[in-house]
Scaffold this motif. Structure first.
Motif, PDB file in Angstrom:
ATOM      1  N   ARG A  31      24.341  21.693 -10.135  1.00 11.81           N
ATOM      2  CA  ARG A  31      24.213  22.753 -11.115  1.00 11.81           C
ATOM      3  C   ARG A  31      25.539  22.965 -11.824  1.00 11.81           C
ATOM      4  NH1 ARG A  31      19.598  26.118 -10.317  1.00 11.81           N
ATOM      5  NH2 ARG A  31      18.005  24.799  -9.378  1.00 11.81           N
ATOM      6  N   VAL A  32      25.485  23.699 -12.943  1.00 12.19           N
ATOM      7  CA  VAL A  32      26.687  24.120 -13.649  1.00 12.19           C
ATOM      8  C   VAL A  32      26.707  25.637 -13.611  1.00 12.19           C
ATOM      9  CG1 VAL A  32      27.927  24.144 -15.835  1.00 12.19           C
ATOM     10  CG2 VAL A  32      26.639  22.124 -15.161  1.00 12.19           C
ATOM     11  N   ILE A 152      26.973  18.005 -14.528  1.00  5.60           N
ATOM     12  CA  ILE A 152      27.324  17.458 -15.842  1.00  5.60           C
ATOM     13  C   ILE A 152      28.705  16.810 -15.817  1.00  5.60           C
ATOM     14  CG2 ILE A 152      27.867  18.102 -18.212  1.00  5.60           C
ATOM     15  CD1 ILE A 152      24.954  18.080 -17.753  1.00  5.60           C
ATOM     16  N   HIS A 234      18.320  26.816 -18.236  1.00  8.49           N
ATOM     17  CA  HIS A 234      18.261  25.363 -18.170  1.00  8.49           C
ATOM     18  C   HIS A 234      18.276  24.931 -16.705  1.00  8.49           C
ATOM     19  CE1 HIS A 234      19.302  21.151 -18.710  1.00  8.49           C
ATOM     20  NE2 HIS A 234      19.175  21.280 -20.018  1.00  8.49           N
ATOM     21  N   LEU A 236      19.660  22.666 -15.200  1.00  5.30           N
ATOM     22  CA  LEU A 236      20.968  22.238 -14.701  1.00  5.30           C
ATOM     23  C   LEU A 236      21.991  23.371 -14.672  1.00  5.30           C
ATOM     24  CD1 LEU A 236      21.403  18.777 -16.470  1.00  5.30           C
ATOM     25  CD2 LEU A 236      20.398  19.278 -14.242  1.00  5.30           C
ATOM     26  N   ALA A 237      21.571  24.588 -15.071  1.00  2.00           N
ATOM     27  CA  ALA A 237      22.515  25.706 -15.178  1.00  2.00           C
ATOM     28  C   ALA A 237      22.221  26.761 -14.119  1.00  2.00           C
ATOM     29  CB  ALA A 237      22.435  26.326 -16.569  1.00  2.00           C
ATOM     30  N   THR A 253      22.078  29.139 -22.019  1.00  2.00           N
ATOM     31  CA  THR A 253      22.411  28.032 -21.117  1.00  2.00           C
ATOM     32  C   THR A 253      22.046  26.679 -21.709  1.00  2.00           C
ATOM     33  OG1 THR A 253      20.274  28.191 -19.953  1.00  2.00           O
ATOM     34  CG2 THR A 253      22.126  29.460 -19.057  1.00  2.00           C
ATOM     35  N   TYR A 254      21.008  26.629 -22.529  1.00  2.00           N
ATOM     36  CA  TYR A 254      20.572  25.350 -23.083  1.00  2.00           C
ATOM     37  C   TYR A 254      21.616  24.782 -24.044  1.00  2.00           C
ATOM     38  CZ  TYR A 254      16.068  26.279 -20.945  1.00  2.00           C
ATOM     39  OH  TYR A 254      15.082  26.525 -20.029  1.00  2.00           O
ATOM     40  N   ILE A 257      24.667  23.466 -21.995  1.00  2.17           N
ATOM     41  CA  ILE A 257      24.459  22.154 -21.370  1.00  2.17           C
ATOM     42  C   ILE A 257      24.505  21.049 -22.423  1.00  2.17           C
ATOM     43  CG2 ILE A 257      22.824  20.721 -20.087  1.00  2.17           C
ATOM     44  CD1 ILE A 257      24.189  22.842 -18.390  1.00  2.17           C
ATOM     45  N   THR A 261      27.220  18.012 -22.429  1.00  3.01           N
ATOM     46  CA  THR A 261      26.764  16.621 -22.446  1.00  3.01           C
ATOM     47  C   THR A 261      27.395  15.867 -23.617  1.00  3.01           C
ATOM     48  OG1 THR A 261      24.669  17.283 -21.454  1.00  3.01           O
ATOM     49  CG2 THR A 261      24.730  15.137 -22.524  1.00  3.01           C
TER      50      THR A 261
END
Length: 808
Positions: A31-32, A152, A234, A236-237, A253-254, A257, A261
């Motif tokens: 996760r971030v 990430i 997101h 990943l968040a 969050t989107y 990320i 990236t």
């Protein structure tokens, strides 16, 4: 490349904006961690509410070619003609399998389907009677990298080991392979191909850029949320701290990320865009939001009974259900049949394409837990080769590849890494499911399954112990878990995910732009010039004639067509433009970009001779006693000279373009967009592609730059007075006064900026002949091959001639 982490747990960095600050820490747990702080949280929340409210009720934008007065309107096809569709997929076998089902369904509509993915999946794709194109990169190496670096930003140990360079090389290979998949013939049969539509998953990265170069529709499909929503963050968040409304933080969050990236891969993608596709480079902010600004349709292939479509997603985003292929023919080996007959239904345990760092320890935990609980399990060895070198165990059977569609009907529960396809197959067969995530969307699916009651909470693979694995097994065997899984299965069995996805794809195509005007059942790929038609007496034609290869062949054979007046028909043109918010940031970013380009050119100019010298004068330890050929230095000297010339050219280009084009355009559009800063709308210019369109936009901007602020001087105070009384009157007056300052400035600078941009675009258009020549060659080879193989029938010929002659 991402910033260098300070320690093994990731990296910190901060972005500072006019309204909020955000910090991010990439963790080892895939996760971030994000934190948001706003100067005025309520204002930011309100702004985002207005933005998402406008998006939520939107629908696909009508094609700019559609016109009620179009003389060909009665010829327009209301359905979708057969298209050449390339499906670009990066990932594991589980990522490929849903698209096999999609491609098979699309073929039923007459489309030609090419699956473009990693070389190792060639047999898997071709066994399904779909065309295959290799895009390179080893997915096992990619999986191994992702297991080591699930977040990430990579770990410091990864940087030391040089793995980042390997991953970046893989991304470069994938970008090149994806572009070739759009225009190159079948590598086995030599049959020509050119993409007329692209379907892709986000990790393929090349999708939007290939679509822009070709001017064809793009449709994204994925197994995890990739579109901004306030419903959940997101995948990943992980929001650690925020003084914003939780829904607002979810939405942001989107973008974060996407920015992170792009920070790691943007230079690779930009080099590829410029050198291979002949497209302009993109800035990080523009790139991060381009899919939303271009309204690219998305179809998410998960069950809406598990994750419903968020209310703030627009109509061109669909949640259609999981993609299932038909159960393949399978005769199980004797050892599997014997194990299944020898006792009650076992568990299934497998991690598919995951490449673990220490599979032996995971195997130990699994076997000891099975013995302790008295439970049997079929264990898939997978890419990690679980159970390697172990003796036979009465509680476990280690197997190779076995279709999940067959096996999951015969087990009591499943334990796996959480790939969307494996998750879907387990739930469809009412299997209680435990997900042990490694990276990507796997934690997301673990949370969703647990929230539905069909399995335990996900436990990261690095935290697995005999104690918590025992708890997993007990939860899977709990009757309540089984009942929850059965309830989900009933709903999923009513969904037709693949069929709904095909409908979503068709619905979001620019249908009025796809068909041939004369043969509506064929795709229109050529545009015949309107002026040429007028010379033939068809004076009401204003936009030209869209033609299929068959129609071109018929009209050409009857000498009704001047082939020199044909050009590509772009059924879905994309125009990626830089967003300028205000004159200060617009001009400063323009200057910074010019400085960076100049520095890169200077670096190439200086380093090329040095590299050439080192190449010809190796160190004594590595030098050969042989005398080098006299022709070799000349070759290298010319190469060094060419490289130095390239660097000098880039230096000169950055100076000229920066001063005469980029800076004036940035200032013009920055001044024009100042009203955006206080919530007002502004006029958007049309794409500038040549000196004509540049001059036209300059004229329009000049007129509007003086007319609009005068009109607003009366309108805005009146509107403010009506809505908010006396305070609103003075607020409106202030806004109108600002318009009187900035709009005429934009008008004046635009007289210089837009014609200069048009001239530059004309020059760039001439220099892109290499890319366009490759596309043209692919198109002509394709048309020649299929026209020869499928000559127009007498009925087709009669229809084309009749329709052509009927045009007034």
């Amino acid at each position: 490349m991402p910033p260098t982490p300070k320690e093994d747990h990731g990296a910190d960095f901060e972005l500072v904006g006019a309204q909020f600050r955000t910090s991010a820490i990439a963790k080892d747990d895939d996760r971030v961690d994000l934190a948001f702080e706003a100067d005025n949280a309520s204002t930011l929340n309100s702004l985002l509410d207005a933005t998402t409210r406008n998006k939520g009720g939107s629908s696909p934008a009508p094609s700019h070619h559609t016109n009620v007065e179009d003389p060909f309107a009665h010829h327009r096809c209301t359905s979708v003609p057969p298209l050449n569709i390339v499906i670009q997929i990066v990932g594991s076998r589980g990522d490929i399998q849903p698209f096999i089902a999609l491609g098979t369904e699309l073929k039923l509509y007459g489309h030609r389907i090419r699956i473009a993915t990693h070389n190792v999946f060639q047999k898997f794709v071709q066994e399904s009677n779909l065309e295959f194109f290799p895009i390179g990169a080893d997915p096992s190496e990619l999986m191994q990298y992702m297991v080591k670096n699930p977040g990430i930003i990579p770990k410091f140990s990864t940087i030391k080991a040089g793995d980042i360079g390997k991953k970046r090389a893989m991304i470069s290979e994938i970008l090149e392979g994806c572009w070739k998949s759009c225009i190159e013939p079948d590598p086995d049969t030599g049959v020509p191909f050119i993409a007329e539509a692209i379907i892709a998953n986000p990790p393929s990265f090349a999708h939007i850029h290939c679509a822009e170069a070709l001017g064809v529709p793009l449709h994204m499909m994925f197994t995890m949320p990739w579109s901004p929503t306030k419903a959940f963050p997101h995948p990943l968040a992980n929001i650690k701290r925020s003084d914003l409304d939780p829904k607002t933080a979810n939405y942001l969050t989107y973008g974060m990320i996407e920015l992170m990236t792009w920070q790691g891969l943007g230079d690779i993608i930009n080099d590829w865009r410029e050198n291979i596709l002949s497209l302009e480079q993109l800035g990080a902010i523009d790139a991060a939001g381009m899919m939303e600004s271009l309204r690219v349709p998305y179809t998410y292939c998960w069950s809406p009974s598990l994750v419903p479509k968020p209310d703030d997603w627009p109509s061109y985003i669909d949640v259609c259900g999981f993609f299932f292929r038909g159960e393949p023919q399978f005769s199980p080996p004797d050892d599997i049949e014997e194990f299944l007959r020898a006792g009650p239904p076992p568990l299934y345990i497998g991690f598919g394409s995951i490449v673990m760092e220490d599979p032996a320890s995971i195997t130990d935990v699994i076997l000891s837990t099975l013995r302790k609980c008295g439970v049997r399990a079929i264990i898939s060895r997978g890419w990690s080769n679980l159970g390697e070198g172990r003796e036979e165990d009465e509680n476990a059977l280690f197997i190779g590849d076995c279709p999940h569609e067959w096996l999951f009907k015969r087990v009591s529960g499943v334990v796996h890494h959480g790939g969307a396809g494996t998750t879907a197959c387990g739930l469809l067969n009412a299997c209680p499911t435990s997900i042990i995530p490694f990276f990507g969307d796997q934690p997301f699916w673990g949370d969703m399954v647990a929230a539905a009651g069909a399995g335990p909470r996900p436990i990261h693979h690095t935290s697995i112990t005999e104690a918590n694995f025992t708890a997993i097994v007990e939860t899977l065997l709990d009757p309540n878990t089984k009942r929850a899984a059965e309830a989900i299965a009933v709903k999923m069995q009513r969904e037709q995910g693949v069929r709904r996805a095909v409908k979503s794809f068709h619905r979001n195509l620019p249908q009025a732009n796809l068909a041939c005007n004369l043969l509506p059942t064929e795709s229109g790929v050529w545009m015949y010039d309107a002026k040429a038609l007028k010379k033939q007496g068809k004076k009401k034609v204003t936009k030209g004639l869209t033609l299929s290869p068959k129609a071109v062949a018929v009209l050409s054979n009857h000498k009704l067509l001047d082939l020199t007046k044909l050009k590509f028909h772009h059924s879905k043109p994309f125009h990626l433009q830089k967003q300028r918010w205000d004159p200060l940031t617009a001009t400063s970013s323009s200057l910074l970009a010019s400085v960076v380009d100049f520095s890169q050119g200077f670096g190439t100019f200086v380093s090329a001779p040095v590299k050439a010298y080192k190449h010809h004068h190796p160190t004594k330890e590595s030098s050969s006693p042989e005398v080098p050929s006299t022709t070799e230095p000349r070759t290298n000297d010319s190469g060094a000279a060419a490289a130095s010339l390239t660097g000098a050219n880039k230096m000169m280009t950055s100076l000229v373009k920066g001063s005469l084009v980029d800076f004036p355009v940035a200032l013009t559009e920055g001044l024009n967009n100042v009203p955006l800063m206080y919530g007002e709308k502004v006029r958007k210019r049309k794409p500038i592609t040549d000196w004509k369109s540049g001059s036209k936009e300059a004229g329009k901007n000049f007129v509007n730059g003086f007319a609009d602020p005068i009109w607003c001087l009366f309108k805005q105070p009146a509107v403010g007075l009506t809505k908010h009384g006396g305070l609103g009157f003075f607020t409106g007056l202030g806004k109108a006064s600002m318009g009187l300052v900035v709009k005429p400035g934009s008008a004046m600078f635009g007289l210089i900026a837009y014609p200069a941009l048009g001239i530059y675009q004309s020059i760039v258009g001439a220099s892109t002949s290499g890319t366009q020549a490759a596309i043209l060659q692919a198109r002509l080879a394709h048309d020649a091959f299929f026209n020869e193989a499928h000559q127009p029938s007498a009925e087709d010929e009669a229809d084309v001639l009749q329709e052509f002659n009927s045009i007034k």
